[in-house]
Write an enzyme that holds these catalytic residues in place. Structure first.
Site, PDB file in Angstrom:
ATOM      1  N   THR A  73      -2.769  -3.033  -7.056  1.00 51.01           N
ATOM      2  CA  THR A  73      -3.200  -4.456  -7.628  1.00 51.01           C
ATOM      3  C   THR A  73      -4.880  -4.161  -7.828  1.00 51.01           C
ATOM      4  OG1 THR A  73      -3.643  -6.854  -7.213  1.00 51.01           O
ATOM      5  CG2 THR A  73      -3.289  -5.073  -5.362  1.00 51.01           C
ATOM      6  N   PRO A 121      -4.018  -1.102 -12.310  1.00 54.13           N
ATOM      7  CA  PRO A 121      -5.284  -1.910 -12.671  1.00 54.13           C
ATOM      8  C   PRO A 121      -5.853  -1.649 -14.155  1.00 54.13           C
ATOM      9  CG  PRO A 121      -5.962  -0.329 -11.106  1.00 54.13           C
ATOM     10  CD  PRO A 121      -4.490  -0.254 -11.381  1.00 54.13           C
ATOM     11  N   GLY A 138       0.305  -5.875 -15.586  1.00 52.42           N
ATOM     12  CA  GLY A 138      -1.034  -5.345 -15.032  1.00 52.42           C
ATOM     13  C   GLY A 138      -1.001  -5.344 -13.508  1.00 52.42           C
ATOM     14  N   GLY A 139      -1.353  -4.537 -12.660  1.00 52.34           N
ATOM     15  CA  GLY A 139      -1.425  -4.529 -11.371  1.00 52.34           C
ATOM     16  C   GLY A 139      -0.305  -4.492 -10.782  1.00 52.34           C
ATOM     17  N   ASP A 140      -0.145  -5.318  -9.885  1.00 56.59           N
ATOM     18  CA  ASP A 140       1.291  -5.639  -9.162  1.00 56.59           C
ATOM     19  C   ASP A 140       1.763  -6.797  -9.889  1.00 56.59           C
ATOM     20  OD1 ASP A 140       2.830  -4.999  -6.382  1.00 56.59           O
ATOM     21  OD2 ASP A 140       2.854  -7.157  -6.878  1.00 56.59           O
ATOM     22  N   LYS A 149       1.102 -11.866 -27.499  1.00 57.89           N
ATOM     23  CA  LYS A 149       1.128 -12.015 -29.112  1.00 57.89           C
ATOM     24  C   LYS A 149       2.064 -13.144 -29.376  1.00 57.89           C
ATOM     25  CE  LYS A 149      -1.251  -8.363 -31.606  1.00 57.89           C
ATOM     26  NZ  LYS A 149      -0.792  -6.791 -31.687  1.00 57.89           N
ATOM     27  N   ASP A 175       2.023  -7.104 -21.114  1.00 55.40           N
ATOM     28  CA  ASP A 175       1.067  -7.883 -20.911  1.00 55.40           C
ATOM     29  C   ASP A 175       0.028  -7.451 -21.585  1.00 55.40           C
ATOM     30  OD1 ASP A 175       2.037  -9.949 -19.788  1.00 55.40           O
ATOM     31  OD2 ASP A 175       1.612  -9.418 -17.564  1.00 55.40           O
ATOM     32  N   MET A 223      -9.420 -13.572 -11.553  1.00 59.23           N
ATOM     33  CA  MET A 223      -9.604 -14.848 -12.542  1.00 59.23           C
ATOM     34  C   MET A 223     -10.713 -15.816 -12.201  1.00 59.23           C
ATOM     35  SD  MET A 223      -5.611 -15.486 -13.301  1.00 59.23           S
ATOM     36  CE  MET A 223      -4.901 -15.354 -11.861  1.00 59.23           C
ATOM     37  N   VAL A 230       5.646  24.814   9.581  1.00 57.68           N
ATOM     38  CA  VAL A 230       6.727  25.028   8.611  1.00 57.68           C
ATOM     39  C   VAL A 230       7.962  24.055   8.862  1.00 57.68           C
ATOM     40  CG1 VAL A 230       8.796  26.708   8.008  1.00 57.68           C
ATOM     41  CG2 VAL A 230       6.041  27.544   8.227  1.00 57.68           C
TER      42      VAL A 230
HETATM   43  N1  SAH Z   1      -1.299  -8.660 -11.316  1.00 61.73           N
HETATM   44  C1  SAH Z   1      -2.510  -8.283 -11.534  1.00 61.73           C
HETATM   45  C2  SAH Z   1      -3.414  -9.604 -11.586  1.00 61.73           C
HETATM   46  C3  SAH Z   1      -3.136 -10.206 -12.589  1.00 61.73           C
HETATM   47  S1  SAH Z   1      -4.393 -11.717 -13.205  1.00 61.73           S
HETATM   48  C4  SAH Z   1      -3.062  -7.380 -10.463  1.00 61.73           C
HETATM   49  O1  SAH Z   1      -2.198  -7.112  -9.431  1.00 61.73           O
HETATM   50  O2  SAH Z   1      -4.043  -6.653 -10.516  1.00 61.73           O
HETATM   51  C5  SAH Z   1      -5.593 -11.325 -13.887  1.00 61.73           C
HETATM   52  C6  SAH Z   1      -6.816 -10.961 -13.364  1.00 61.73           C
HETATM   53  O3  SAH Z   1      -6.677  -9.731 -12.496  1.00 61.73           O
HETATM   54  C7  SAH Z   1      -8.073 -10.815 -14.115  1.00 61.73           C
HETATM   55  O4  SAH Z   1      -8.680 -11.971 -14.373  1.00 61.73           O
HETATM   56  C8  SAH Z   1      -9.277  -9.921 -13.199  1.00 61.73           C
HETATM   57  O5  SAH Z   1      -9.514 -10.787 -12.170  1.00 61.73           O
HETATM   58  C9  SAH Z   1      -7.991  -9.039 -12.367  1.00 61.73           C
HETATM   59  N2  SAH Z   1      -7.889  -7.778 -13.269  1.00 61.73           N
HETATM   60  C10 SAH Z   1      -6.819  -7.342 -13.527  1.00 61.73           C
HETATM   61  N3  SAH Z   1      -7.540  -5.933 -13.887  1.00 61.73           N
HETATM   62  C11 SAH Z   1      -8.517  -5.870 -13.794  1.00 61.73           C
HETATM   63  C12 SAH Z   1      -9.478  -4.478 -14.082  1.00 61.73           C
HETATM   64  N4  SAH Z   1      -9.203  -3.572 -14.451  1.00 61.73           N
HETATM   65  N5  SAH Z   1     -10.742  -5.004 -13.391  1.00 61.73           N
HETATM   66  C13 SAH Z   1     -11.077  -5.909 -13.119  1.00 61.73           C
HETATM   67  N6  SAH Z   1     -10.247  -6.924 -12.696  1.00 61.73           N
HETATM   68  C14 SAH Z   1      -9.014  -6.896 -12.978  1.00 61.73           C
END
Ligand code: SAH
Length: 411
Positions: A284, A178, A254-256, A223, A201, A338, A23
């Site tokens: 990421t 992701p 996307g991701g970080d 776009k 993005d 990538m 606790v």
């Molecule tokens: N900032 C992002 C990466 C950007 S570069 C991060 O931290 O995840 C873009 C690349 O990230 C893609 O070409 C691929 O290699 C990877 N990626 C991003 N999302 C993904 C996913 N859902 N599944 C697999 N690869 C992914």
């Protein structure tokens, strides 16, 4: 009789915690977070509390409670099971006019602690009329709606009525995770719900954008009708311009934001323009994509390192900053983002640099989404296997023994 709710400023004020078990372990962090000067009295401590004592975060008297422990104390939390010991603390606290929270028996307490959720500047504290589970249920329901924006937190109220130029807005670079919309951070989701403008993005989860209220201006960065370099400048310009109108601009990536996301460039553009800018890290794909495919990027006895590298340029390219022959000599995990288009030449370079032909390789496409697919192969066969399977970007390539670390069968 009705309870009187109150928020306490505890910074620098002594709070006594009697008991050193689970606790107390749950109660102490919020007291420390409020800046309280915590004194713990208990013969025994849990390892977590011990760690806080060692770190100098709180004082500990390693013995049973004595009434003098209440000297200088503003509030006491009784975190012991033994009703007799707890009653002793209550009895000593009452004449000293110290409010007493009782974990063992709330009917004997002079103060109750609510179930709490915090969202930016807003703190919601719920008391369930003596039923802690009810308080937690209501707290969670409100917390959920604050997190998804269906209860707006609203702008901070400025104390002085402003005339003249619009107040400066801000830009927040937010990692969206992701792909699975649940893999954004709690902070990222809250800020998204508060945004006036969202610049998104291509790779950000569509469902996150679905939730945005109609008043939010949504700009799809994919776009923008220029070449890649001009498009980046245009994005920078949009971020700065919108912030200057007073808007809260969320740049959702996307991701970080700082892993191959050009987040650094956008941050610098804002700084150069004098626009307040901050970053919210994200989950990421370089770690999450392997993870959801059953691959830990490190594993005890298998890999003590992981290296994340961009494969957008082929090995040996004039502009490449990657030393592929050095990577080929590493024993640990290599994660290539990538890298699908250049996979044949990347695999070749790693083989030429000395990485074994049988090194396990996994490819994970559209990880954490409903469209996730992938395969496992070896360094010598992966390029052909990916072509045969028709895997496409976005995909992550994982090279190293970790690919098989959690596989119990030998196949
Ligand atoms: N900032 C992002 C990466 C950007 S570069 C991060 O931290 O995840 C873009 C690349 O990230 C893609 O070409 C691929 O290699 C990877 N990626 C991003 N999302 C993904 C996913 N859902 N599944 C697999 N690869 C992914």
């Amino acid at each position: 009789m009705n309870l009187y709710p109150l928020g306490l400023w505890l910074a620098g004020r002594r709070v006594l915690v009697v008991g050193g078990g689970t606790v107390a372990t749950r109660r102490v962090p919020a007291l420390l977070d409020a800046g309280a000067d915590v004194l713990l009295v208990s013969p025994e401590l849990t390892p977590a509390l011990h760690g806080l004592v060692t770190a100098g975060r709180l004082a500990w008297r390693p013995r049973r409670f004595e009434p003098t422990d209440l000297d200088e104390v503003w509030l006491v939390q009784v975190a012991v099971d033994d009703p007799v010991a707890a009653a002793e603390v209550s009895a000593a606290a009452e004449p000293r006019r110290v409010f007493c929270v009782r974990a063992d028996d709330r009917t004997e307490a002079t103060a109750w602690t609510p179930a709490v959720t915090r969202h930016g500047p807003v703190t919601v504290a719920v008391l369930g009329g003596g039923d802690p589970q009810r308080a937690v249920r209501v707290r969670d329901a409100i917390g959920q709606r604050l997190a998804d924006g269906s209860i707006p937190i609203g702008e901070p109220v400025s104390p002085v009525p402003t005339t003249g130029p619009a107040p400066m807005g801000q830009v927040i670079l937010v990692g969206a995770g992701p792909g699975d919309p649940e893999l954004i951070t709690v902070k990222g989701r809250r800020l998204l719900a508060e945004a006036d403008v969202v610049v998104a993005d291509r790779l950000v989860p569509g469902l996150l954008l679905d939730e945005l209220p109609a008043r939010v201006e949504l700009i799809d960065a994919a776009k923008i009708p220029y070449g890649p370099a001009a498009a980046q400048e245009e994005i920078n310009r949009i971020l700065v311009d919108r912030a200057r109108t007073g808007a809260t601009v969320v740049r959702l990536k996307g991701g970080d934001p700082y892993v191959f996301g050009r987040g650094g460039e956008e941050l610098l553009a804002c700084v150069d323009a004098g626009v307040p800018v901050s970053v919210v890290p994200g989950v990421t794909s370089s770690i999450a994509a392997p993870a959801v495919a059953g691959i830990p990027v490190t594993h005890r006895g298998v890999a003590h390192e992981f290296t994340v590298v961009s494969g957008h340029l082929p090995p040996g390219h004039r502009l490449s900053l990657v030393d592929w022959s050095a990577l080929a000599r590493l024993r640990g995990t290599l994660v290539v983002l990538m890298g699908l288009k250049n996979l044949p030449v990347i695999a070749e370079a790693l083989l030429a640099g000395g990485r074994g032909a049988g090194t396990p390789v996994a490819v994970v496409q559209e990880a954490t989404t409903g469209a996730q697919r992938g395969l496992t192969s070896t360094l010598s066969a992966v390029a052909e296997d990916v072509a045969t399977a028709g895997l496409r970007p976005p995909a992550v390539v994982v090279v190293g023994d970790v690919v098989n670390a959690l596989r119990l069968d030998a196949s």
